[in-house]
Every structure is written in C-alpha cells, then in structure tokens.
Design a protein around this motif. Structure first.
Motif, mmCIF file in Angstrom:
data_model
loop_
_atom_site.group_PDB
_atom_site.id
_atom_site.type_symbol
_atom_site.label_atom_id
_atom_site.label_comp_id
_atom_site.label_asym_id
_atom_site.label_seq_id
_atom_site.Cartn_x
_atom_site.Cartn_y
_atom_site.Cartn_z
ATOM 1 N N ARG A 304 8.149 5.572 5.948
ATOM 2 C CA ARG A 304 9.216 6.296 6.654
ATOM 3 C C ARG A 304 8.767 6.761 8.034
ATOM 4 N NH1 ARG A 304 13.762 8.347 3.342
ATOM 5 N NH2 ARG A 304 13.475 7.260 1.377
ATOM 6 N N LEU A 305 7.546 7.219 8.119
ATOM 7 C CA LEU A 305 7.006 7.624 9.425
ATOM 8 C C LEU A 305 6.970 6.411 10.356
ATOM 9 C CD1 LEU A 305 4.112 9.979 8.234
ATOM 10 C CD2 LEU A 305 6.034 10.683 9.670
ATOM 11 N N LYS A 306 6.511 5.305 9.811
ATOM 12 C CA LYS A 306 6.402 4.087 10.616
ATOM 13 C C LYS A 306 7.776 3.662 11.154
ATOM 14 C CE LYS A 306 4.264 -0.437 10.683
ATOM 15 N NZ LYS A 306 4.591 -1.701 10.030
ATOM 16 N N ALA A 307 8.789 3.751 10.277
ATOM 17 C CA ALA A 307 10.143 3.378 10.686
ATOM 18 C C ALA A 307 10.643 4.269 11.821
ATOM 19 C CB ALA A 307 11.085 3.454 9.484
ATOM 20 N N ALA A 308 10.136 5.502 11.870
ATOM 21 C CA ALA A 308 10.526 6.432 12.942
ATOM 22 C C ALA A 308 9.595 6.320 14.157
ATOM 23 C CB ALA A 308 10.523 7.862 12.394
ATOM 24 N N GLY A 309 8.725 5.326 14.145
ATOM 25 C CA GLY A 309 7.825 5.115 15.291
ATOM 26 C C GLY A 309 6.630 6.042 15.314
ATOM 27 N N ILE A 310 6.287 6.605 14.150
ATOM 28 C CA ILE A 310 5.176 7.571 14.094
ATOM 29 C C ILE A 310 3.988 6.956 13.345
ATOM 30 C CG2 ILE A 310 4.433 9.819 13.198
ATOM 31 C CD1 ILE A 310 7.439 10.649 13.551
ATOM 32 N N PRO A 311 2.842 6.814 14.034
ATOM 33 C CA PRO A 311 1.675 6.247 13.368
ATOM 34 C C PRO A 311 1.000 7.268 12.445
ATOM 35 C CG PRO A 311 1.123 6.845 15.625
ATOM 36 C CD PRO A 311 2.571 7.209 15.434
ATOM 37 N N SER A 312 0.491 6.785 11.323
ATOM 38 C CA SER A 312 -0.309 7.634 10.433
ATOM 39 C C SER A 312 -1.381 6.740 9.833
ATOM 40 C CB SER A 312 0.566 8.242 9.338
ATOM 41 O OG SER A 312 1.115 7.208 8.549
ATOM 42 N N MET A 313 -2.438 7.350 9.281
ATOM 43 C CA MET A 313 -3.567 6.549 8.800
ATOM 44 C C MET A 313 -3.994 7.008 7.402
ATOM 45 S SD MET A 313 -4.231 4.611 11.466
ATOM 46 C CE MET A 313 -5.890 4.016 11.503
ATOM 47 N N VAL A 314 -4.506 6.057 6.625
ATOM 48 C CA VAL A 314 -5.080 6.399 5.325
ATOM 49 C C VAL A 314 -6.595 6.393 5.452
ATOM 50 C CG1 VAL A 314 -5.360 5.716 2.917
ATOM 51 C CG2 VAL A 314 -3.120 5.500 4.025
ATOM 52 N N TYR A 315 -7.161 7.584 5.552
ATOM 53 C CA TYR A 315 -8.614 7.779 5.542
ATOM 54 C C TYR A 315 -8.963 8.485 4.254
ATOM 55 C CZ TYR A 315 -8.479 6.937 10.605
ATOM 56 O OH TYR A 315 -8.293 6.405 11.852
ATOM 57 N N TYR A 316 -9.522 7.840 3.237
ATOM 58 C CA TYR A 316 -9.980 6.464 3.190
ATOM 59 C C TYR A 316 -9.367 5.803 1.976
ATOM 60 C CZ TYR A 316 -13.145 8.061 6.766
ATOM 61 O OH TYR A 316 -13.634 8.587 7.926
ATOM 62 N N PRO A 317 -8.970 4.538 2.097
ATOM 63 C CA PRO A 317 -8.286 3.899 0.970
ATOM 64 C C PRO A 317 -9.229 3.449 -0.150
ATOM 65 C CG PRO A 317 -8.444 2.393 2.823
ATOM 66 C CD PRO A 317 -9.010 3.704 3.288
ATOM 67 N N ARG A 318 -10.538 3.459 0.086
ATOM 68 C CA ARG A 318 -11.479 2.957 -0.922
ATOM 69 C C ARG A 318 -12.731 3.833 -0.919
ATOM 70 N NH1 ARG A 318 -12.442 -2.502 -3.140
ATOM 71 N NH2 ARG A 318 -10.614 -3.255 -2.056
ATOM 72 N N THR A 319 -13.124 4.280 -2.094
ATOM 73 C CA THR A 319 -14.288 5.174 -2.184
ATOM 74 C C THR A 319 -15.582 4.347 -2.107
ATOM 75 O OG1 THR A 319 -14.354 4.982 -4.572
ATOM 76 C CG2 THR A 319 -12.980 6.754 -3.665
ATOM 77 N N MET A 320 -16.701 5.045 -1.942
ATOM 78 C CA MET A 320 -17.986 4.340 -1.839
ATOM 79 C C MET A 320 -18.320 3.589 -3.121
ATOM 80 S SD MET A 320 -18.904 4.766 1.194
ATOM 81 C CE MET A 320 -17.170 4.915 1.617
ATOM 82 N N SER A 321 -18.089 4.228 -4.289
ATOM 83 C CA SER A 321 -18.467 3.562 -5.546
ATOM 84 C C SER A 321 -17.617 2.326 -5.807
ATOM 85 C CB SER A 321 -18.414 4.536 -6.720
ATOM 86 O OG SER A 321 -17.195 5.231 -6.719
ATOM 87 N N ARG A 322 -16.489 2.188 -5.100
ATOM 88 C CA ARG A 322 -15.635 1.007 -5.279
ATOM 89 C C ARG A 322 -15.804 -0.026 -4.163
ATOM 90 N NH1 ARG A 322 -12.285 1.498 -9.585
ATOM 91 N NH2 ARG A 322 -11.898 3.618 -10.331
ATOM 92 N N GLN A 323 -16.779 0.189 -3.280
ATOM 93 C CA GLN A 323 -17.024 -0.792 -2.213
ATOM 94 C C GLN A 323 -17.784 -2.002 -2.765
ATOM 95 O OE1 GLN A 323 -15.880 -0.781 0.781
ATOM 96 N NE2 GLN A 323 -15.253 1.346 1.107
ATOM 97 N N THR A 324 -17.356 -3.187 -2.362
ATOM 98 C CA THR A 324 -18.014 -4.422 -2.804
ATOM 99 C C THR A 324 -19.519 -4.382 -2.489
ATOM 100 O OG1 THR A 324 -15.958 -5.537 -2.279
ATOM 101 C CG2 THR A 324 -17.882 -6.945 -2.643
ATOM 102 N N ALA A 325 -19.848 -3.855 -1.322
ATOM 103 C CA ALA A 325 -21.256 -3.833 -0.903
ATOM 104 C C ALA A 325 -22.126 -2.978 -1.824
ATOM 105 C CB ALA A 325 -21.369 -3.323 0.530
ATOM 106 N N PHE A 326 -21.508 -2.081 -2.606
ATOM 107 C CA PHE A 326 -22.283 -1.214 -3.505
ATOM 108 C C PHE A 326 -22.048 -1.541 -4.978
ATOM 109 C CE2 PHE A 326 -21.928 1.832 0.219
ATOM 110 C CZ PHE A 326 -23.240 1.608 0.636
#
Ligand SMILES: *Cc1c(COP(=O)(O)O)cnc(C)c1O
Length: 367
Positions: A304-326
């Motif tokens: 909905r924010l995006k549709a209104a031209g408002i940027p927002s961010m997801v910090y963070y979508p993936r935790t460290m224990s779920r990172q492929t590198a770990f």
C-alpha cells in the motif's frame, strides 16, 4: 519521496562540501592526507574515547577489531541473530565461529537471557570452541543494553565489541555510542547516521596497545614503516576525500541528530497504539538509523505504501542462522529473530523529512 534523502542533505551543505572536496582534489594528498588524522581526533573527542582509527568500511572495522583482540580459529564469538550479515561474516572471516543469539522484541538488540543460555551451553561443551567475545549491535540506532552487557562480559572474561555501524550519535546517559566496547566500530556507508560519499569506517578504543595494533593492521601489518611488515594485515584506509566529506558532515551532525529525533517523535505520536512502534527508554538517545515498526500484515502494508509512492524497506528479511553461508554451522533458528524478519518494516527516515511527509506516510499506515 526518498527513503533516505541524501540529495537534500547535500543541497543543505553544498557550498562547504564542494570546497572541501575540491581542496582535496587540488592537494594531491589522496591517501592519508592531513584530513584523516584531523577527523580521527574529532571523532575520538565526539565519542569520548582516547583513540579513533579510521579504515575502509564498517565490515573491515569489525574484522580489524577481532584481529587486534587476537580472535581466530578455535574461538567462539556471540552475535545477534537479527543484524546485517557483516556482523557475523567478520567473525567467520577471521576463522572464529559465530554463535547466533536471539534478540529482544522491543529493542531489536541482543537478548541477555539467550546470551547467558548460549554461553552456558558453549562452556559445558567439550567439542565447541572457546568463548572469547560478544559483538553487540546498536540496531537501527538504538544502543544495545550496555548497562548490563559491559559488566556481564567483564565478569566472564569475554571481550565486548560494539558494532555501532548504525549507532553513531546515540547515547546512554552521558556516554556516547561507540564508547561501550573494548573496541567499538562504525561504518560511514552513505545511508548510515554519519555517512560519507562512498565506503568508510572507524574503530574506537581507550587501549593504547590495541590502537597501535589497529594502525598496523590497516596498512599491511606495517612496523616502523610500510615496507617493514611485522604481521599480516589488510589494505584498509579511509580516503582523504571521504575524511574531508565527513569533516563537513560532522559540523552539521548534532543538528541532524536533533532533526531525526523530531521525525521519530512525530511518527510515534501519529502511529502509537495503531501499530507496534519503536520506543526508546528515558536517558537513552537513538541515532535513528531506521524507524522500524512491526505489523502482522507487513507485506500488505508495504504494498500500500508503494502504491502511494512511498518507499519502505524490510531490514532484515533473513536471520543469520537461516543464511545459506552459515547453513554448515547447523545452528537452531532463534524464534524472536524469526518473527521480526516476518513483521518489521522500516519507514522513510532522515533529518530533512518535512512534517507533511511524515503525516503522509503515517496516513497510509493508519488507513
Ligand atoms: C552497515 C553495517 C555494517 C557494515 O558496514 P559497511 O561499511 O557497509 O561495511 C556492519 N554492521 C552493521 C550492523 C551494519 O548496519
């Protein structure tokens, strides 16, 4: 609308900034020019520690801190499960093992009960590496729980590293962020609370021995001069140009800190009681690297924010224990960190936001 409007910031200090940058261009002293040492003194004085050592970025700062503390293979370092990847990456890059600790739902920072459980488990295990340090992260600008952590680590012989990449400018009582760790680090990536025009970072410590080690490690482990190499290090200096940019930004930094605190206050007045808003305890100041709300319908809200031209961010979508590198570490996921990765949403936040913009963002969320 911009998520973090760096262009407005440049416009606000354009004349001084252009002059500072052109001075460096004309000087020819592009590496380790006089602005670097001047900036280090200014930053050390601002934070209230004896030494500031600048470097190439915030990730190197963490890595250099661990190197100076002598942390490497066979050592365990406790890091929050909910953070930017670099916090844990730096531990693995020096050959130590990161152990992921859950975070507190309201502060987003390392949870001291889970830290205690993970430390007890590590001490009881014969196969696990030796616990050596904790990296606490000042996530989204809020200083971690140092009132507790500093003594906790000291009593158990653990080193405390403060990852203040997002925390520079914050404080607890009269102590500034980046002064709480045995060694503290920050980043000058453009979007951080104090950002330059490229990559940059710094370390802070009161310890003379670590400070001189850090000055050696950042230039290939130099001894008396840079062709006398007494240990292996990195090539990790802050460019003179970035130091000059940061000197200009420091002149405006306290005004900007005041301004972001106004933005946060206004958001909270408008949104409190409708969504879960971040709250900062009395006596603590956040540098508001992010203003992060929590909502069950996060994805819908973001659309909905995006549709209104408002940027927002997801910090963070993936935790460290779920990172492929770990994945090879085989650590259990952390429940609060997992939940946060599903519900957090960071709203536009910077010192040059107008009241109208704050109201516009809030009105979409309230709908
Ligand atoms: C940005 C960031 C870093 C890394 O800083 P860089 O300058 O991008 O290398 C480390 N830790 C945290 C918490 C960060 O937000």
């Amino acid at each position: 609308m911009q998520f973090r409007d760096l262009h407005r910031q440049y416009e606000a200090m354009k004349a001084e900034m252009d002059e500072a940058m052109l001075n460096v261009a004309a000087s020819g002293a592009y590496i380790m020019g006089p602005q670097v040492a001047e900036l280090e003194q200014q930053l050390a004085a601002y934070v209230g520690v004896k030494h500031c050592i600048t470097c190439a970025n915030g990730t190197d700062a963490l890595r250099l801190a661990l190197m100076a503390l002598g942390i490497g293979p066979g050592d365990t370092v406790f890091v929050p499960d909910f953070t930017f990847f670099a916090t844990a990456e730096a531990v693995a890059m020096v050959g130590a093992t990161p152990v992921f600790v859950d975070v507190d739902r309201d502060s987003f920072n390392i949870d001291t009960c889970d830290l205690n459980e993970k430390l007890t488990a590590a001490c009881g295990s014969k196969t696990m590496a030796t616990p050596k340090a904790v990296i606490a992260v000042d996530l989204f600008g809020r200083p971690a729980g140092y009132d507790y952590l500093v003594n906790y680590c000291r009593e158990r012989g653990l080193m405390l590293v403060e990852d203040g990449a997002q925390g520079f400018g914050g404080s607890i009582g009269d102590k500034k962020a980046c002064s709480f760790g045995d060694i503290s680090t920050t980043s000058f990536f453009p979007a951080k609370p104090l950002g330059c025009y490229g990559d940059g970072g710094a370390l802070f410590t009161d310890n003379d021995e670590w400070a001189s080690l850090l000055r050696s490690y950042r230039v290939h482990g130099k001894g008396t001069d840079k062709y006398d190499n007494v240990r292996l290090g990195l090539n990790s200096r802050l460019d003179t140009l970035q130091a000059a940019v940061l000197q200009v930004k420091m002149r405006h930094f306290d005004d900007e800190l005041h301004a972001v605190n106004h933005v946060a206050k206004r958001y909270t007045e408008l949104l409190h009681g409708k969504v879960h808003v971040p709250e900062i305890p009395n006596g603590m100041v956040s540098s508001w690297a992010q203003y992060t709300i929590q909502a069950e319908n996060r994805d819908e809200l973001q659309a909905r924010l995006k549709a209104a031209g408002i940027p927002s961010m997801v910090y963070y979508p993936r935790t460290m224990s779920r990172q492929t590198a770990f994945a090879h570490l085989g650590q259990q996921p952390c429940p609060i960190a997992d939940r946060l990765s599903q519900t957090v949403l960071s709203l536009p936040m910077h010192p040059y936001m107008t009241d109208e913009e704050i109201e516009m963002v809030s009105s979409i969320i309230l709908k």
